[in-house]
Design a protein around this motif. Structure first.
Motif, PDB file in Angstrom:
ATOM      1  N   VAL A   7       0.701  -1.320  -0.047  1.00  0.00           N
ATOM      2  CA  VAL A   7      -0.076  -0.104  -0.034  1.00  0.00           C
ATOM      3  C   VAL A   7       0.613   1.042   0.031  1.00  0.00           C
ATOM      4  CG1 VAL A   7      -1.843  -0.916   1.268  1.00  0.00           C
ATOM      5  CG2 VAL A   7      -0.039   0.204   2.509  1.00  0.00           C
ATOM      6  N   ASP A   8       0.305   2.356  -0.374  1.00  0.00           N
ATOM      7  CA  ASP A   8       0.776   3.691  -0.378  1.00  0.00           C
ATOM      8  C   ASP A   8       0.515   4.313   0.936  1.00  0.00           C
ATOM      9  OD1 ASP A   8       2.421   6.091  -1.480  1.00  0.00           O
ATOM     10  OD2 ASP A   8       0.362   6.897  -0.760  1.00  0.00           O
ATOM     11  N   HIS A   9       1.180   4.652   1.992  1.00  0.00           N
ATOM     12  CA  HIS A   9       0.931   5.277   3.272  1.00  0.00           C
ATOM     13  C   HIS A   9       1.493   6.660   3.111  1.00  0.00           C
ATOM     14  CE1 HIS A   9      -0.508   5.933   7.165  1.00  0.00           C
ATOM     15  NE2 HIS A   9       0.935   6.175   7.478  1.00  0.00           N
ATOM     16  N   ARG A  10       0.816   7.640   2.877  1.00  0.00           N
ATOM     17  CA  ARG A  10       1.297   9.104   2.834  1.00  0.00           C
ATOM     18  C   ARG A  10       2.644   9.318   2.327  1.00  0.00           C
ATOM     19  NH1 ARG A  10       0.595  10.556   9.422  1.00  0.00           N
ATOM     20  NH2 ARG A  10      -1.353   9.480   9.857  1.00  0.00           N
ATOM     21  N   GLY A  11       2.537   8.792   0.809  1.00  0.00           N
ATOM     22  CA  GLY A  11       3.927   8.652  -0.007  1.00  0.00           C
ATOM     23  C   GLY A  11       4.579   7.782   0.457  1.00  0.00           C
ATOM     24  N   ARG A  12       4.776   6.986   1.242  1.00  0.00           N
ATOM     25  CA  ARG A  12       5.551   5.659   1.444  1.00  0.00           C
ATOM     26  C   ARG A  12       5.100   4.284   1.094  1.00  0.00           C
ATOM     27  NH1 ARG A  12       9.272   7.787   5.249  1.00  0.00           N
ATOM     28  NH2 ARG A  12      10.870   6.307   4.439  1.00  0.00           N
ATOM     29  N   THR A  13       5.886   3.530   0.497  1.00  0.00           N
ATOM     30  CA  THR A  13       5.539   2.094   0.155  1.00  0.00           C
ATOM     31  C   THR A  13       5.662   1.290   1.536  1.00  0.00           C
ATOM     32  OG1 THR A  13       6.204   2.473  -2.135  1.00  0.00           O
ATOM     33  CG2 THR A  13       5.952   0.150  -1.239  1.00  0.00           C
ATOM     34  N   VAL A  14       4.631   0.526   1.726  1.00  0.00           N
ATOM     35  CA  VAL A  14       4.409  -0.293   3.081  1.00  0.00           C
ATOM     36  C   VAL A  14       3.837  -1.428   2.728  1.00  0.00           C
ATOM     37  CG1 VAL A  14       3.323  -0.577   5.361  1.00  0.00           C
ATOM     38  CG2 VAL A  14       3.983   1.584   4.397  1.00  0.00           C
ATOM     39  N   ALA A 108      17.211  -0.089  18.732  1.00  0.00           N
ATOM     40  CA  ALA A 108      17.978   0.994  18.612  1.00  0.00           C
ATOM     41  C   ALA A 108      17.924   1.536  17.020  1.00  0.00           C
ATOM     42  CB  ALA A 108      19.309   0.785  19.058  1.00  0.00           C
ATOM     43  N   LEU A 109      18.002   0.925  16.247  1.00  0.00           N
ATOM     44  CA  LEU A 109      17.952   1.324  14.871  1.00  0.00           C
ATOM     45  C   LEU A 109      16.820   1.948  14.539  1.00  0.00           C
ATOM     46  CD1 LEU A 109      19.940  -1.647  13.194  1.00  0.00           C
ATOM     47  CD2 LEU A 109      20.687   0.613  13.317  1.00  0.00           C
ATOM     48  N   ALA A 110      15.542   1.435  15.042  1.00  0.00           N
ATOM     49  CA  ALA A 110      14.411   1.814  14.864  1.00  0.00           C
ATOM     50  C   ALA A 110      13.998   3.172  15.641  1.00  0.00           C
ATOM     51  CB  ALA A 110      13.117   0.878  15.231  1.00  0.00           C
ATOM     52  N   THR A 111      14.576   3.255  16.752  1.00  0.00           N
ATOM     53  CA  THR A 111      14.352   4.454  17.482  1.00  0.00           C
ATOM     54  C   THR A 111      15.186   5.637  16.823  1.00  0.00           C
ATOM     55  OG1 THR A 111      14.223   3.339  19.506  1.00  0.00           O
ATOM     56  CG2 THR A 111      14.827   5.448  19.674  1.00  0.00           C
ATOM     57  N   ALA A 112      16.309   5.263  16.056  1.00  0.00           N
ATOM     58  CA  ALA A 112      17.142   6.127  15.609  1.00  0.00           C
ATOM     59  C   ALA A 112      16.395   7.008  14.101  1.00  0.00           C
ATOM     60  CB  ALA A 112      18.448   5.892  15.192  1.00  0.00           C
ATOM     61  N   ALA A 113      15.706   6.057  13.762  1.00  0.00           N
ATOM     62  CA  ALA A 113      14.715   6.352  12.548  1.00  0.00           C
ATOM     63  C   ALA A 113      13.258   6.975  12.808  1.00  0.00           C
ATOM     64  CB  ALA A 113      14.410   5.073  11.682  1.00  0.00           C
ATOM     65  N   GLY A 114      12.926   7.126  14.070  1.00  0.00           N
ATOM     66  CA  GLY A 114      11.779   7.921  14.815  1.00  0.00           C
ATOM     67  C   GLY A 114      10.695   7.106  15.189  1.00  0.00           C
ATOM     68  N   ALA A 120       2.101   7.057  17.196  1.00  0.00           N
ATOM     69  CA  ALA A 120       1.294   6.255  16.058  1.00  0.00           C
ATOM     70  C   ALA A 120       2.175   5.776  15.036  1.00  0.00           C
ATOM     71  CB  ALA A 120       0.361   7.210  15.774  1.00  0.00           C
ATOM     72  N   LEU A 121       1.771   4.662  15.038  1.00  0.00           N
ATOM     73  CA  LEU A 121       2.773   3.813  13.902  1.00  0.00           C
ATOM     74  C   LEU A 121       2.685   4.597  12.430  1.00  0.00           C
ATOM     75  CD1 LEU A 121       4.801   1.700  12.761  1.00  0.00           C
ATOM     76  CD2 LEU A 121       2.696   0.286  12.470  1.00  0.00           C
ATOM     77  N   GLY A 122       1.512   4.837  12.109  1.00  0.00           N
ATOM     78  CA  GLY A 122       1.189   5.696  10.781  1.00  0.00           C
ATOM     79  C   GLY A 122       2.062   6.991  10.660  1.00  0.00           C
ATOM     80  N   THR A 123       2.074   7.779  11.780  1.00  0.00           N
ATOM     81  CA  THR A 123       2.749   9.057  11.786  1.00  0.00           C
ATOM     82  C   THR A 123       4.109   8.521  12.024  1.00  0.00           C
ATOM     83  OG1 THR A 123       0.938   9.919  13.234  1.00  0.00           O
ATOM     84  CG2 THR A 123       3.051  10.939  13.321  1.00  0.00           C
ATOM     85  N   ALA A 124       4.625   7.811  12.410  1.00  0.00           N
ATOM     86  CA  ALA A 124       6.054   7.505  12.504  1.00  0.00           C
ATOM     87  C   ALA A 124       6.560   6.950  11.079  1.00  0.00           C
ATOM     88  CB  ALA A 124       6.248   6.189  13.517  1.00  0.00           C
ATOM     89  N   ILE A 125       5.854   6.221  10.334  1.00  0.00           N
ATOM     90  CA  ILE A 125       6.005   5.838   9.098  1.00  0.00           C
ATOM     91  C   ILE A 125       6.169   7.058   7.982  1.00  0.00           C
ATOM     92  CG2 ILE A 125       5.249   4.533   6.778  1.00  0.00           C
ATOM     93  CD1 ILE A 125       4.384   2.367   8.848  1.00  0.00           C
ATOM     94  N   ALA A 126       5.187   7.905   8.116  1.00  0.00           N
ATOM     95  CA  ALA A 126       5.161   9.155   7.410  1.00  0.00           C
ATOM     96  C   ALA A 126       6.261   9.985   7.676  1.00  0.00           C
ATOM     97  CB  ALA A 126       3.958  10.011   7.691  1.00  0.00           C
ATOM     98  N   HIS A 127       7.032   9.940   8.896  1.00  0.00           N
ATOM     99  CA  HIS A 127       8.113  10.799   9.196  1.00  0.00           C
ATOM    100  C   HIS A 127       9.531   9.983   9.082  1.00  0.00           C
ATOM    101  CE1 HIS A 127       4.691  13.158  10.326  1.00  0.00           C
ATOM    102  NE2 HIS A 127       5.113  14.010   9.519  1.00  0.00           N
ATOM    103  N   ALA A 128       9.508   8.870   8.717  1.00  0.00           N
ATOM    104  CA  ALA A 128      10.523   7.842   8.987  1.00  0.00           C
ATOM    105  C   ALA A 128      11.719   8.288   8.327  1.00  0.00           C
ATOM    106  CB  ALA A 128      10.335   6.415   8.785  1.00  0.00           C
ATOM    107  N   LEU A 129      12.909   7.857   9.019  1.00  0.00           N
ATOM    108  CA  LEU A 129      14.187   8.050   8.132  1.00  0.00           C
ATOM    109  C   LEU A 129      14.661   6.684   7.749  1.00  0.00           C
ATOM    110  CD1 LEU A 129      16.046  10.182  11.099  1.00  0.00           C
ATOM    111  CD2 LEU A 129      14.891  10.921   8.873  1.00  0.00           C
ATOM    112  N   VAL A 130      13.684   5.661   7.229  1.00  0.00           N
ATOM    113  CA  VAL A 130      14.082   4.456   6.734  1.00  0.00           C
ATOM    114  C   VAL A 130      13.049   4.371   5.484  1.00  0.00           C
ATOM    115  CG1 VAL A 130      14.842   3.180   8.769  1.00  0.00           C
ATOM    116  CG2 VAL A 130      12.403   3.118   8.289  1.00  0.00           C
ATOM    117  N   GLY A 131      13.392   3.355   4.710  1.00  0.00           N
ATOM    118  CA  GLY A 131      12.515   2.878   3.480  1.00  0.00           C
ATOM    119  C   GLY A 131      12.421   3.945   2.336  1.00  0.00           C
TER     120      GLY A 131
END
Length: 131
Positions: A7-14, A108-114, A120-131
């Motif tokens: 799916v596309d979630h706020r411009g990110r492929t998930v 630790a790696l996920a924490t560093a990525a936001g 909220a998971l959806g918010t974190a994905i939208a602003h994530a420093l991964v993917g």
């Protein structure tokens, strides 16, 4: 039957997979949201495919934190991983995790990525420093 979809979630492929056993090589480098617990057996599946991030359900954490024990294993393998709270998303339902999940634990790696507890998971994905 466990569901799998991209799916596309706020411009990110998930990638949404209800069971981590559904992960495939094409998921490498992607954000993968699972409905699985975050235990050791789930991490064994996840280590086989180097996703940018794995999301699991904390399954109530459990004795000796068994429900999230795989997060540390994935951190050691260089893979970001977090879990959403079992009271915020149904176990076995990746779409519910994306829609309603709140991060409860993160390596630790996920924490560093936001991906930090309470977000909220959806918010974190939208602003994530991964993917």
């Amino acid at each position: 039957m466990a569901e799998r979809r991209v799916v596309d979630h706020r411009g990110r492929t998930v990638v949404l997979i209800d069971s981590v056993a559904q992960v495939t090589g094409e998921d490498a480098g992607r954000i993968v949201v699972t409905g699985s617990h975050g235990g050791v057996s789930a991490a064994d599946y996840a280590k086989a495919v180097r996703a940018a991030l794995y999301v699991f359900n904390d399954a109530g954490i459990g004795r000796d934190e068994a429900g999230v024990a795989g997060l540390a294993m994935l951190d050691a393998a260089g893979i970001a991983a977090c879990a959403v709270g079992h009271t915020t998303a149904r176990i076995g339902d990746a779409a519910d995790a994306l829609e309603n999940g709140i991060v409860s634990r993160a390596n630790a790696l996920a924490t560093a990525a936001g991906f930090v507890p309470g977000v909220a998971l959806g918010t974190a994905i939208a602003h994530a420093l991964v993917g």
